[in-house]
Design a protein around this motif. Sequence first.
Motif, short mmCIF file in Angstrom:
data_model
loop_
_atom_site.label_atom_id
_atom_site.label_comp_id
_atom_site.label_asym_id
_atom_site.label_seq_id
_atom_site.Cartn_x
_atom_site.Cartn_y
_atom_site.Cartn_z
N SER A 95 -49.14 25.92 -34.59
CA SER A 95 -48.61 24.87 -33.73
C SER A 95 -49.76 24.03 -33.22
N GLY A 96 -49.48 22.80 -32.89
CA GLY A 96 -50.52 21.95 -32.33
C GLY A 96 -51.07 22.52 -31.03
N PHE A 97 -50.18 23.06 -30.22
CA PHE A 97 -50.56 23.57 -28.91
C PHE A 97 -51.60 24.68 -29.00
N ASN A 98 -51.51 25.50 -30.04
CA ASN A 98 -52.44 26.63 -30.17
C ASN A 98 -53.67 26.30 -31.03
N PRO A 170 -57.12 31.92 -34.65
CA PRO A 170 -56.14 31.29 -33.74
C PRO A 170 -55.28 32.35 -33.05
N HIS A 171 -54.72 31.98 -31.92
CA HIS A 171 -53.78 32.85 -31.21
C HIS A 171 -52.44 32.14 -31.17
N ASP A 172 -51.61 32.47 -32.12
CA ASP A 172 -50.31 31.81 -32.22
C ASP A 172 -49.25 32.56 -31.44
N ASP A 173 -48.18 31.86 -31.10
CA ASP A 173 -47.00 32.52 -30.54
C ASP A 173 -46.41 33.43 -31.62
N ASP A 174 -45.87 34.55 -31.19
CA ASP A 174 -45.30 35.49 -32.16
C ASP A 174 -44.25 34.82 -33.05
N ASP A 175 -43.45 33.96 -32.44
CA ASP A 175 -42.37 33.32 -33.20
C ASP A 175 -42.88 32.38 -34.29
N ASP A 176 -44.15 31.98 -34.19
CA ASP A 176 -44.70 31.02 -35.16
C ASP A 176 -45.36 31.69 -36.36
N ARG B 141 -44.26 23.37 -36.45
CA ARG B 141 -43.12 23.22 -35.54
C ARG B 141 -43.48 22.17 -34.49
N ARG B 142 -42.48 21.49 -33.95
CA ARG B 142 -42.73 20.45 -32.95
C ARG B 142 -43.16 21.07 -31.63
N PRO B 143 -43.97 20.35 -30.84
CA PRO B 143 -44.32 20.84 -29.51
C PRO B 143 -43.05 20.99 -28.65
N THR B 144 -43.02 22.02 -27.83
CA THR B 144 -41.90 22.20 -26.90
C THR B 144 -42.13 21.34 -25.66
N VAL B 145 -41.06 21.11 -24.94
CA VAL B 145 -41.18 20.36 -23.68
C VAL B 145 -42.17 21.05 -22.74
N LYS B 146 -42.10 22.37 -22.73
CA LYS B 146 -43.00 23.14 -21.87
C LYS B 146 -44.47 22.91 -22.27
#
Lengths: 239, 239
Positions: A95-98, A170-176, B141-146
């Motif tokens: 994910s971009g966030f991670n 990287p540290h991704d969310d489990d769901d990803d 995956r798209r960024p979440t609102v959070k």
Amino acid sequence: MNQIVPSTRARLKRLAKRGAYDRETVHAVLDASVTCHIAYVLDGQPYCTPTAYWRDGDRLYWHGSSVSRMLQGQGAGIPVCLTTTHIDGLVLARSGFNCSMNYRSVMVFGTAAKVEDEAHKLEALDAYVERLFPGRVAEMRRPTVKEVRATTLISMEIEEASVKIRSGPPHDDDDDLDAGIWAGVIPITEAIGALQPCPLLPAGIVPGATTDPYAPGRHFDDILRANVGGAVAPADAGE
Amino acid sequence: MNQIVPSTRARLKRLAKRGAYDRETVHAVLDASVTCHIAYVLDGQPYCTPTAYWRDGDRLYWHGSSVSRMLQGQGAGIPVCLTTTHIDGLVLARSGFNCSMNYRSVMVFGTAAKVEDEAHKLEALDAYVERLFPGRVAEMRRPTVKEVRATTLISMEIEEASVKIRSGPPHDDDDDLDAGIWAGVIPITEAIGALQPCPLLPAGIVPGATTDPYAPGRHFDDILRANVGGAVAPADAGE
């Protein structure tokens, strides 16, 4: 003990696990580089100026032309923040966030002031040459009085410092994790290239021992650390 | 035309021949990097913070956690100076005074301010991913609102900028040319290493097209310039 204790300005507000303040780690990250950026304020305007620096114990030095605006401003004794950062890799997550970067960075706070004493200046300028090219001072002609006077030398005691290091995957969310796309680290290093002789070099003059550390492909930060007798990689403060 | 005209703060006081202010050169040096150092002032104290940035026209962006002290401070709209520097080599002369470095550096002045609009934020964050990995946004995956709310996005118009570039061999005094010691340039480049897959990567997932530019040994600045459609080396402003 051996802590360069951070006040509020140097304390990491977030991701404290990435932070380190012990003297050994601060020195290790400083010793792995020779260039930094310095923040300072002149007439209310912040400036961020790149420069070369070197270390003697808990004291840092940098230098330049006597007509430099930065050095004239700092010479009077003003608060500065000196930061050096190594980018070690791009961290590509699912994910971009991670997504992130691997890096080693040290932020140093202190008060810059001009060194006026000419013997001190000469000694410090020699130390800078030796820091990059051990043994080179003995080969070169000595600086002239005019050259020393044309050089402004700034010195700063490390009052406070903080290190931030990120390394690893990287540290991704489990769901990803089952996203079906590649994730990992793309390493980046500062690598030495093939030496380029000065076009005015007389025939028969080959590189001497002082350039031996600069073997093509070697990592610049490893050379810099080895030149001061340090290990090639500083302690890892975790993610 | 096409000049980012410097005021006193951005005008190079010395070595004006190393300076350039045209928009194309400013953009070229900015586009060859993704990390910078930003100088700003909080409560009278200058800070120099490393961060990643990206460019859209004459606008720069950077981002981070919503609890970041730097971003909270900058979000209110404060003057900053953003500088990025590439070290291209060590210039070893026959005297210490004439030693130098080859580099490309750009110093940008402007007023940082927070971007609050969530659609604008999302667009800019996507642009950052694409800047490094063209095509990657469509895979992730798209960024979440959070996640978008947990991210502070800072934006700054380039109000003024100045570039400094040094390249080429050392410039020694004529009297030093027969010193009998080697002189020249030791090139330094940011090189890509072998990709390190995430340990949690399922079997069979290989790097896709978005990481193709990151071939081991390639120069990071060339990749970054190519990703935005630029030439791999910016104009050379001389010594």
